[in-house]
Design an enzyme around this catalytic site. Structure first.
Site, short mmCIF file in Angstrom:
data_model
loop_
_atom_site.label_atom_id
_atom_site.label_comp_id
_atom_site.label_asym_id
_atom_site.label_seq_id
_atom_site.Cartn_x
_atom_site.Cartn_y
_atom_site.Cartn_z
N LYS A 103 -87.74 -31.38 -74.90
CA LYS A 103 -86.71 -30.76 -75.72
C LYS A 103 -86.41 -29.35 -75.23
CE LYS A 103 -86.12 -31.68 -79.86
NZ LYS A 103 -85.09 -32.23 -80.73
N GLU B 286 -83.29 -39.18 -68.35
CA GLU B 286 -81.96 -39.39 -68.93
C GLU B 286 -81.64 -38.27 -69.91
OE1 GLU B 286 -82.23 -43.13 -70.99
OE2 GLU B 286 -83.07 -44.13 -69.25
N CYS C 234 -80.51 -36.51 -116.55
CA CYS C 234 -79.89 -37.27 -117.64
C CYS C 234 -80.08 -38.77 -117.47
CB CYS C 234 -78.41 -36.93 -117.76
SG CYS C 234 -77.42 -37.58 -116.40
N SER D 13 -89.67 -43.51 -82.53
CA SER D 13 -89.08 -42.29 -81.97
C SER D 13 -89.98 -41.78 -80.85
CB SER D 13 -88.90 -41.24 -83.06
OG SER D 13 -90.16 -40.92 -83.59
N LEU D 14 -89.51 -40.74 -80.19
CA LEU D 14 -90.23 -40.26 -79.02
C LEU D 14 -91.12 -39.07 -79.37
CD1 LEU D 14 -87.25 -40.31 -76.51
CD2 LEU D 14 -89.19 -41.89 -76.56
N ASP E 268 -49.71 -48.34 -73.20
CA ASP E 268 -50.08 -48.35 -74.62
C ASP E 268 -49.15 -49.27 -75.40
OD1 ASP E 268 -51.90 -46.53 -73.84
OD2 ASP E 268 -51.19 -44.88 -75.13
N TYR F 176 -78.93 -46.89 -73.93
CA TYR F 176 -80.06 -46.39 -73.13
C TYR F 176 -81.29 -47.30 -73.10
CZ TYR F 176 -81.27 -44.40 -77.70
OH TYR F 176 -81.54 -44.22 -79.02
N CYS G 239 -80.24 -39.88 -112.09
CA CYS G 239 -80.22 -38.43 -112.21
C CYS G 239 -81.51 -37.97 -112.89
CB CYS G 239 -79.01 -37.98 -113.01
SG CYS G 239 -79.04 -36.21 -113.39
N ARG H 71 -81.19 -46.63 -87.53
CA ARG H 71 -82.63 -46.67 -87.33
C ARG H 71 -83.38 -46.89 -88.64
NH1 ARG H 71 -85.14 -41.87 -84.08
NH2 ARG H 71 -84.25 -40.71 -85.80
N GLU I 95 -76.82 -44.44 -78.43
CA GLU I 95 -76.49 -43.29 -79.24
C GLU I 95 -74.99 -43.26 -79.50
OE1 GLU I 95 -79.24 -41.73 -79.94
OE2 GLU I 95 -78.66 -39.79 -80.79
N CYS J 106 -74.01 -34.38 -118.54
CA CYS J 106 -75.35 -34.12 -117.98
C CYS J 106 -75.76 -32.67 -118.26
CB CYS J 106 -75.34 -34.37 -116.48
SG CYS J 106 -76.88 -33.91 -115.67
N CYS K 172 -74.07 -37.44 -109.70
CA CYS K 172 -74.27 -37.79 -111.10
C CYS K 172 -72.88 -37.66 -111.73
CB CYS K 172 -75.23 -36.81 -111.78
SG CYS K 172 -75.21 -36.96 -113.58
N ASP L 118 -77.42 -35.84 -78.48
CA ASP L 118 -77.68 -35.49 -79.87
C ASP L 118 -76.62 -36.13 -80.76
OD1 ASP L 118 -79.01 -34.34 -81.89
OD2 ASP L 118 -78.35 -32.29 -81.49
N LYS M 294 -80.81 -36.69 -73.36
CA LYS M 294 -81.09 -37.06 -74.75
C LYS M 294 -79.89 -36.56 -75.55
CE LYS M 294 -84.73 -36.81 -78.23
NZ LYS M 294 -83.87 -36.45 -79.34
S1 IVH Z 1 -85.26 -43.75 -75.70
C1 IVH Z 1 -88.60 -46.24 -77.66
N1 IVH Z 1 -83.25 -42.57 -74.50
O1 IVH Z 1 -83.50 -39.58 -79.20
C2 IVH Z 1 -87.44 -45.66 -76.95
N2 IVH Z 1 -83.58 -42.07 -76.81
O2 IVH Z 1 -86.62 -40.16 -80.65
C3 IVH Z 1 -86.89 -44.53 -77.72
N3 IVH Z 1 -81.89 -40.53 -77.76
O3 IVH Z 1 -82.86 -40.52 -82.03
C4 IVH Z 1 -85.59 -44.00 -77.40
N4 IVH Z 1 -80.71 -40.28 -75.92
O4 IVH Z 1 -81.50 -42.11 -80.53
C5 IVH Z 1 -83.92 -42.70 -75.67
N5 IVH Z 1 -81.51 -41.63 -73.29
C6 IVH Z 1 -82.16 -41.77 -74.45
C7 IVH Z 1 -81.75 -41.11 -75.63
C8 IVH Z 1 -82.50 -41.27 -76.79
C9 IVH Z 1 -80.82 -39.95 -77.20
C10 IVH Z 1 -82.29 -40.33 -79.16
C11 IVH Z 1 -82.62 -41.57 -79.91
C12 IVH Z 1 -83.58 -41.07 -80.97
C13 IVH Z 1 -84.29 -39.97 -80.28
C14 IVH Z 1 -85.63 -40.46 -79.79
#
Ligand code: IVH
Length: 691
Positions: free
Chosen positions: A329, A110, A425, A80-81, A31, A215, A422, A133, A167, A443, A438, A114, A112
């Protein structure tokens, strides 16, 4: 060496070390050595700013200048998916999609993660900018904050233009540790990650332990892999190529395909991958769902993706989702509703809170019609618009929350935006941190809310002044500020509609009674930002038991005195100085004090009368005729600068011993402490008075 050459050399070395450290977790230098190189570069950049590049490794440190987040169009729309909630539904989707493709297609599974989604745009080997996004077509440029994330490559060995989706997230452990130090807590890691991207100062974003995980990669058409390189024709190959460029990608994707040769190729690219025929996918989804808690970050599901790029193109998109991918999900939302409207609330301190007005829906025993939407960032993250179908849950089984958009409204697929002014006001709203405010002290909504807060049951408990009565008095101009509650003439209510004799008498009595509310309530009821019941209790317990002591510390700008209180951090301490030195607040306090409200805690050390006991440490024991309760004697000692302690020690100078004193007296005698009787004490006080 020429400075410019040296700077290029240092930048290259530092970026290489950052990659080794952040992405590969395999540092080559200590470091200290790293810091030395960075220091040298920072010095040179200060002297020769014309040679400092936008992607200098020094950008990891961030800046104290205010960020702005201009909007920019996305090169590829960010969709989005679509979502499913049962493993068998997901497996069924996979079979159907495979059948539509023919030719033994392959699918990845993969995690997902959060967090907050981000798109990185590269050109000629340099990170150009990073966009949130947004509404999918236009995002906010949050480049300065993203450049502070060590896992985001600033330079790559790829000269053609490239977009990378990924992400930004924070592990649960880092979240807990980081959140503990914040004055305003984030509800979960996802909100902290999303909030950090919109931090106004990138130097602050740099302190948040953010991670990045790529991803999806979008190489330009025709850029299909040089000899020896992975092809761009297949998602796994693309992920592999991204990893080669220095991006973190998932090291253990699932790969499902009925062709054995292709499964083998997948293992060559990702030796730790789970590979199996299509029929195994349902089990795999279940297993990962069960193991969800064993990964150190939050995952809210799994993403199943068709890998062949040409087939992805053929399948195409619906209005909102690609047809070639699906999110499975883990938690189904507990209820489906519709966002009918967004109400904009303005609190007493000016903070703007959007509130979802929902189509009524039953959820764990109650009807949900409203839910907080926190702020614009939260709305952006959900991509929420009026008319959308939404999933509602009850967090901690009480507070309803909008978790996700299930279906965008067909009529208007846009994302809701807070008004610029606002609604009460018309003052222009300003954004600070995650929230809009505000800032107009006059106000009417802020004033009305401050009055209601003051009168509420938890504060001064003036139950006759409810929301409606306050609104009436406010509209008449009779009560515009908190002190007006005590000065307005209640008799004016005679003859007003809805105010009969009995009601007027009750208002008079409850306002009167509130003058006796203890100091702690009065102080919290003032409603200063950050000065709620817990902070007030801490202040009082620490000896800030008199408003004059608080005002005196604030006048000295002595925030350290407040920060010394257990439970009060630097941010709150500085706020306290601001609140208790602002002329408008001091005037409010003076008027309330004149109205007879309590501005000293019961038993608080009163004003000093003289210094005759300074340096003495007293212990009080036994019972007294004149000093009952004993705290009266303690008050007299403190008034003269003495300290009062609980037990007799070597530091004790005097023991005030009343009737039936016991072990403390014995110990004092043994230690040779001066023992003083009640009569002696009285004459001591009198003697000093005449002096
Ligand atoms: S694929 C068109 N892969 O999940 C391709 N999304 O609605 C769309 N997310 O908020 C995305 N991990 O940021 C993909 N391995 C992954 C993901 C991923 C997280 C999130 C993405 C978005 C939501 C998809």
């Amino acid at each position: 060496m020429e400075p410019r050459k040296r700077m290029e050399y240092l930048a290259g070395e530092l970026l290489r070390h950052q990659h080794l450290y952040y992405v590969l977790a395999r540092p080559e230098v200590s470091d200290a050595e790293y810091d030395r190189l960075l220091d040298e570069l920072l010095q040179l950049e200060m002297r020769f700013p014309q040679y400092a590049s936008a992607n200098s490794p020094s950008r990891r440190v961030g800046s104290d200048l205010d960020n702005s987040f201009p909007e920019r169009p996305h090169a590829v729309p960010v969709l989005s998916l679509d979502k499913l909630y049962q493993p068998q539904e997901a497996a069924q989707w996979l079979r159907k999609t495979a059948a539509a493709c023919g030719n033994e297609p392959g699918f990845t599974v993969e995690e997902k993660i959060d967090g907050a989604s981000i798109v990185l745009y590269y050109d000629r080997g340099e990170l150009q900018y990073a966009l949130t996004r947004g509404n999918g077509l236009v995002g906010n440029d949050v480049s300065a904050n993203v450049r502070t994330i060590g896992q985001v490559p600033l330079r790559i060995a790829e000269t053609s233009s490239l977009a990378v989706r990924g992400e930004i997230y924070i592990t649960r452990g880092d979240f807990a540790a980081f959140n503990a130090g914040l004055p305003e807590k984030y509800a979960n890691p996802r909100n902290l990650a999303a909030g950090s991207l919109r931090n106004l100062k990138s130097a602050l974003a740099a302190r948040v332990p953010l991670n990045f995980f790529a991803y999806e990669g979008f190489f330009p058409a025709g850029r299909e892999g040089r000899p020896g390189e992975s092809s761009g024709r297949d998602h796994l190959e693309i992920l592999h190529r991204l990893a080669g460029l220095g991006f973190r990608v998932h090291p253990r994707p699932g790969f499902f395909c009925d062709s054995e040769a292709r499964r083998e190729r997948a293992l060559q690219l990702f030796p730790e991958a789970t590979v199996a025929p299509l029929s195994a996918v349902e089990d795999h989804l279940r297993r990962l769902g069960e193991a969800r808690a064993s990964v150190p970050y939050d995952i809210d599901g799994l993403v199943i993706k068709l890998v062949e790029m040409d087939m992805r193109q053929e399948l195409g998109f619906t209005t909102h989702h690609p047809r070639w991918a699906m999110a499975y999900k883990f938690d189904s939302p507990q209820a489906r509703s519709e966002l009918l409207d967004v109400q904009v609330q303005v609190g007493r301190n000016g903070r703007v809170t959007p509130v979802a007005v929902l189509k009524p829906v039953q959820l764990s025993g109650s009807t949900v019609t409203r839910a907080t939407l926190h702020n614009q960032d939260y709305i952006d993250m959900l991509e929420l618009g009026i008319g959308d179908q939404v999933g509602i849950s009850k967090r901690g089984d009480v507070i309803p929350a909008v978790e996700e958009v299930l279906d965008k409204s067909v009529a208007s697929p846009s994302v809701y935006r807070l008004p610029e002014n606002c609604p009460f006001c018309a003052t222009r709203l300003v954004k600070e941190g995650a929230h809009h405010f505000c800032r107009n002290e006059e106000c009417p909504e802020r004033r009305r809310r401050a009055l209601s807060y003051f009168c509420a049951r938890e504060q001064m408990d003036i139950e006759t002044l409810g929301e409606k009565t306050i609104a009436f008095l406010f509209a008449r101009g009779w009560v515009r500020t908190v002190p007006d509650i005590y000065s307005f003439d209640v008799e004016r209510l005679h003859g007003e509609e809805g105010f009969k004799e009995r009601k007027i008498a009750r208002i008079r009595a409850s306002v009167e009674a509130s003058r006796k509310q203890p100091f702690a309530r009065v102080l919290a009821a003032l409603g200063f930002e950050g000065v709620a019941a817990a902070v007030v209790a801490a202040l009082i317990a620490h000896g800030f038991d008199d408003i004059d002591k608080i005002i005196a510390a604030a006048a000295r700008n002595d925030w350290q005195a407040f920060a010394a209180v257990e439970g009060i951090g630097e941010a709150t301490a500085r706020q306290l100085v601001g609140h208790f030195s602002a002329p408008a607040n001091l005037e409010t306090i003076a008027r309330l004090r004149a109205a007879g409200l309590q501005f000293r805690a019961e038993g608080a050390a009163p004003e000093r009368v003289d210094d005759s006991l300074v340096g003495q440490v007293w212990v009080i024991t036994g019972s007294f005729a004149r000093f009952n309760p004993r705290s009266l004697a303690a008050d007299e000692i403190r008034k003269r600068g003495g300290r009062v302690a609980e037990s007799v020690t070597a530091r004790t100078t005097h023991l005030l011993a009343g009737a039936s004193a016991g072990s403390k007296l014995a110990k004092a005698e043994k230690l040779g402490v001066a023992v003083v009787s009640e009569d002696e004490f009285l004459s001591l006080l009198r003697k000093n008075q005449t002096k």
